[in-house]
Design an enzyme around this catalytic site. Structure first.
Site, short mmCIF file in Angstrom:
data_model
loop_
_atom_site.label_atom_id
_atom_site.label_comp_id
_atom_site.label_asym_id
_atom_site.label_seq_id
_atom_site.Cartn_x
_atom_site.Cartn_y
_atom_site.Cartn_z
CB SER A 66 43.68 72.32 31.35
OG SER A 66 42.51 71.95 32.06
CE1 TYR A 83 44.46 76.99 33.94
CE2 TYR A 83 42.77 75.38 33.40
CZ TYR A 83 44.06 75.68 33.81
OH TYR A 83 44.95 74.66 34.10
#
Length: 247
Positions: free
Chosen positions: A142, A155
């Site tokens: 990401s 995350y």
């Protein structure tokens, strides 16, 4: 897009969103697919859409939080595997809070699935990838881990670990002819990002080099290319695929 004709590809987390789009991109390029998720119910819409393309597809369940489930998944696949897309991950319900307020149980769950699960899936399929003679692994990272998105610490930490894993595995698996890359999307317009504050969506849409929202199709096409034989030249790379939000 380069052809995946005759190449057998596994996609985890294929039940919806980006996983479904990646599966369809691979099917359109000629791949034979093995799709995985937690339940048959979650996989059925993707399975139906892939069948409509005429591609060969089968489903196998796997729980990325359970080492035994991952090992059983790997053992259930006979014959070579030419590609593995590690898309399965926890991405929702874990953001919007500062690092001091994250529950340890939540942190551990994210790391278990996103980091350990990715590693164990690669380990389980390594023999099949080696036997193909031209195995390719695409890990989903990401761009939030590249620019340090706030209030998303578990995350971004997990995706930073996936990037490091990609680089290390590229060197360990390179002698076997296996290429390992990672793609780092930004915020996409999928159900999994509906919880993201509007201000964060606007930040991406206005600050990208190519302004506006980003769908899943372009990301999926990049993932499909990275599964081709030609993509071996990119092994070890982490590629932001976010319309130029980070360079």
């Amino acid at each position: 897009m380069s052809s995946l004709e005759g190449r057998r590809v596994v996609v985890t987390g294929a039940g919806g969103g980006l996983g479904k789009t990646i599966a369809l991109a691979c099917a359109s390029a000629g791949a034979k697919l093995i799709l995985s998720d937690l339940s048959d119910e979650s996989l059925e819409p993707t399975m139906a859409a892939v069948r409509e393309t005429g591609a060969t597809v089968e489903s196998k369940l796997m729980d990325l939080s359970d080492p035994d489930s991952i090992a059983a998944f790997g053992a259930s696949i006979s014959g070579p595997v030419h590609g593995l897309v590690n898309n399965g991950a926890i991405a929702t319900g874990i953001g919007g809070i500062g690092f001091e307020d994250i529950e340890i149980e939540s942190w551990d769950k994210v790391m278990t699935v996103n980091v350990r699960g990715t590693w164990l899936a690669i380990r389980a399929l390594a023999p099949a990838l080696r036997s193909s003679g031209s195995g390719r692994i695409v890990n989903l990272a990401s761009d939030t881990a590249l620019w340090g998105a706030p209030n998303l610490m578990s995350y971004i930490s997990s995706k930073g670990a996936v990037m490091a894993m990609t680089r290390g595995l590229a060197r360990e698996l390179g002698p076997d002819g296996i290429g390992v890359t990672a793609i780092a999307p930004g915020i996409l317009t999928t159900p999994s990002t509906e919880y993201v504050p509007e201000a964060r969506h606007k930040l991406y849409e206005t600050q990208r080099a190519v302004p506006g929202p980003q769908g899943t199709e372009e990301v999926a096409d990049v993932a499909a290319y990275l599964l081709t034989k030609a993509a071996i030249t990119l092994t070890g790379q982490v590629l932001p695929v976010d319309h130029g939000f980070v360079f």
